[in-house]
Design a protein around this motif. Structure first.
Motif, PDB file in Angstrom:
ATOM      1  N   VAL A  48      26.596 -16.134 -32.455  1.00 27.44           N
ATOM      2  CA  VAL A  48      27.437 -15.828 -31.537  1.00 27.44           C
ATOM      3  C   VAL A  48      27.837 -14.381 -30.981  1.00 27.44           C
ATOM      4  N   ILE A  49      27.621 -13.640 -31.854  1.00 28.08           N
ATOM      5  CA  ILE A  49      27.855 -12.095 -31.541  1.00 28.08           C
ATOM      6  C   ILE A  49      26.767 -11.713 -30.727  1.00 28.08           C
ATOM      7  N   ALA A  50      25.622 -12.101 -30.988  1.00 32.34           N
ATOM      8  CA  ALA A  50      24.405 -11.755 -30.051  1.00 32.34           C
ATOM      9  C   ALA A  50      24.525 -11.919 -28.826  1.00 32.34           C
ATOM     10  N   LYS A  51      25.254 -13.131 -28.398  1.00 34.13           N
ATOM     11  CA  LYS A  51      25.456 -13.596 -27.216  1.00 34.13           C
ATOM     12  C   LYS A  51      26.577 -13.041 -26.449  1.00 34.13           C
ATOM     13  N   SER A  52      27.267 -11.880 -26.873  1.00 36.79           N
ATOM     14  CA  SER A  52      28.433 -11.316 -26.423  1.00 36.79           C
ATOM     15  C   SER A  52      28.125 -10.568 -25.041  1.00 36.79           C
ATOM     16  N   ALA A  53      26.788 -10.146 -25.198  1.00 35.93           N
ATOM     17  CA  ALA A  53      26.644  -9.261 -23.862  1.00 35.93           C
ATOM     18  C   ALA A  53      26.249  -9.981 -22.607  1.00 35.93           C
TER      19      ALA A  53
END
Length: 548
Positions: A522-527
């Protein structure tokens, strides 16, 4: 030009495009003037704590003073915690609060109060504006003072009837002030650094604020000196990916003294007196260690410990000149870099191994949760951190080299993180923002989610949820007092909290992660995010007396 229009003219001239505020009756003349104010938008917050935090994050992201509008004594009181944070973190803000109508102030009307007295201890300078013709000049003065070392918030009390007066005021032109130059006596500084047997550098937040990270890297490499971040640093003042980065100093004199032991010279750059948290006796400087100190504020030099030489000047140009003069001056640099880099790599590898060993399902260990956030971060992400327990772990696993990639407040006033993350993303919409928040901290600033939803600010809010004030339980344990012996911690449990429901109230999407792999993803998709998201992360609590 009428007073309210003059205020907006000054704002535009000073580069202000946003007014962060929560209005009341005393701000209505400003609200009315904003109807025809091209280029100045009002950013509404539903609590003054969030308003000031948003302005703080925005000012840091843009590198310019932010403008804040608060409402009389009550609104100012609500915003004081943010002003204290901004003062500690040296964030330039210009803050205006509307005072009651002067024509009945002597009658002590509802909402009135001693605004200047309230603000005085929390800001750098206060102004009580009493005449319409003084308003433009005092606003100009406030913007200039906000950025002068030491930078910080400046406050103006402006009566509502003054803004609404039908009088013409003169508009002073904006002054152009030359930037501070390099410090003097650099020959002596070079001699100290060149002659030191084992020099060490402490990178303070002034390095990041002055944009001097690259220059400090060149100086450290010229000396072969390991570099510590100041205790509880507010930003990236030295790349944490660099082989000479030795981590952050602990927030106590005893811990600092231990970390610096063995070094015969410490170069303290842009650091406010080491900002200790827990009291321990004695000086932070080991016996026999000499100190070289650089700061743009002369009041910092020798403030809490004696210095061999104190330098007053701009950090970036001074460090750049020192690096230039010391390049190739030492013959032991390669060997020193090799030794330090081995130590740094061993420490980082040990932390990574411990974190990865703790990966698994929720509730996660705080170190594993912090590591998962760091592992998932996009390369250009900005981390806004207000997570007391998990934040300590996060600092050990973040690998950040780009300046302004980390936002924190050494002020310690809770409720900063949500608003600061919103302001950070508004100030620089080109970079994804991930806010890492403790559950207790999030409760202090929850109203900020309204602004995130209202303006569609795509921040990823990560709440580390253990249902307690764990840092206070840990501190009580270190005292070995009655609470620790009994395993009882009165007033330190929050109970079961579902932050996805809080997000739903503000119409923000939310998810509760089930394990560390989910968190990394979920953090990787923040961009790629185009709207705010709240991530509820269950973590383990205190081993004794944990939340029910």
């Amino acid at each position: 030009m009428r007073p309210a229009d003059a205020l907006l003219h000054v704002l535009r001239d000073e580069g202000v495009t946003k007014v962060f505020g929560n209005p009341g009756t005393t701000e209505l003349p400003l609200v009315d003037a904003l109807v025809d104010a091209d280029g100045v938008d009002y950013v509404l917050g539903v609590h003054e704590g969030s308003v000031v935090a948003m302005a703080d994050g925005y000012a840091r992201a843009t590198g310019r003073p932010a403008f804040v509008s608060l409402h009389v004594a009550a609104g100012l009181a609500n915003g004081l915690i943010g002003l204290l944070n901004a003062s500690r973190s040296r964030t330039p803000l210009v803050v205006v609060a509307g005072q009651q109508d002067r024509r009945h102030l002597v009658q002590d009307p509802m909402l009135s109060g001693d605004l200047v007295g309230l603000a005085r201890s929390a800001v750098k300078q206060v102004f009580d504006v009493r005449h319409a013709h003084d308003l433009p000049l005092l606003l100009r003065r406030a913007f200039a003072l906000a950025v002068q070392p030491p930078a910080g918030p400046v406050f103006l009390s402006v009566p509502m009837d003054l803004l609404a007066e039908d009088v013409q005021v003169e508009m002073p032109a904006r002054s152009v002030i030359a930037a501070q130059g390099p410090a003097s006596r650099l020959d002596e500084a070079v001699a100290l650094l060149k002659g030191a047997r084992d020099p060490v550098i402490v990178a303070g937040d002034g390095v990041g604020r002055d944009g001097a990270v690259a220059e400090l890297v060149r100086l450290a490499e010229a000396l072969g000196a390991e570099v510590f971040h100041q205790p509880m640093a507010d930003g990236v003042d030295f790349p944490t990916t660099h082989p000479l980065h030795a981590g952050g100093l602990p927030p106590s004199h005893a811990g600092i003294r231990e970390a610096l032991s063995g070094h015969d010279l410490v170069f303290v750059v842009g650091c406010h007196a080491f900002t200790p948290h827990h009291y321990t006796p004695g000086s932070p400087i080991p016996d026999g260690t000499r100190v070289l100190q650089l700061d743009p504020d002369p009041a910092e030099l020798g403030r809490n410990f004696a210095v061999e030489l104190g330098l007053t000047g701009a950090i970036r140009s001074t460090v750049d000149e020192l690096a230039h003069r010391l390049r190739g001056a030492r013959t032991d640099v390669a060997a020193r870099v090799d030794v330090v880099s081995r130590q740094v790599r061993a420490r980082c590898d040990a932390v990574d191994r411990a974190a990865l060993a703790a990966y698994g399902p929720a509730p996660m260990a705080p170190l594993a949760a912090a590591h998962a956030v760091a592992a998932g971060l996009p390369p250009d992400a900005v981390v806004v951190e207000e997570a007391i327990t998990t934040g300590v772990h996060l600092r050990t696993v973040l690998r950040q080299s780009r300046p302004r990639s980390y936002v924190h407040t050494v002020g310690g006033g809770l409720g900063f993180g949500i608003g600061a993350a919103i302001g950070t993303r508004m100030g620089d919409p080109t970079r994804p923002v991930v806010a890492v928040l403790g559950d207790g901290c999030a409760m202090f600033g929850l109203q900020g989610l309204w602004s995130a939803a209202r303006y569609g600010v795509p921040v990823t809010f990560v709440v580390m949820n253990n249902g307690e004030y764990r840092t206070l339980k840990d501190t009580l344990d270190s005292w070995d007092g009655r609470a620790a012996r009994a395993g009882q911690y009165p007033g330190l449990d929050l109970g079961s909290l579902d932050f996805t429901r809080a997000a739903g109230f503000f119409d923000i999407d939310a998810v509760r992660v089930g394990d560390t792999a989910d968190l990394v993803d979920v953090i990787a998709k923040s961009a790629r995010r185009t709207a705010p998201l709240l991530v509820d992360v269950p973590i383990t609590g205190h081993p004794r007396g944990a939340a029910e």
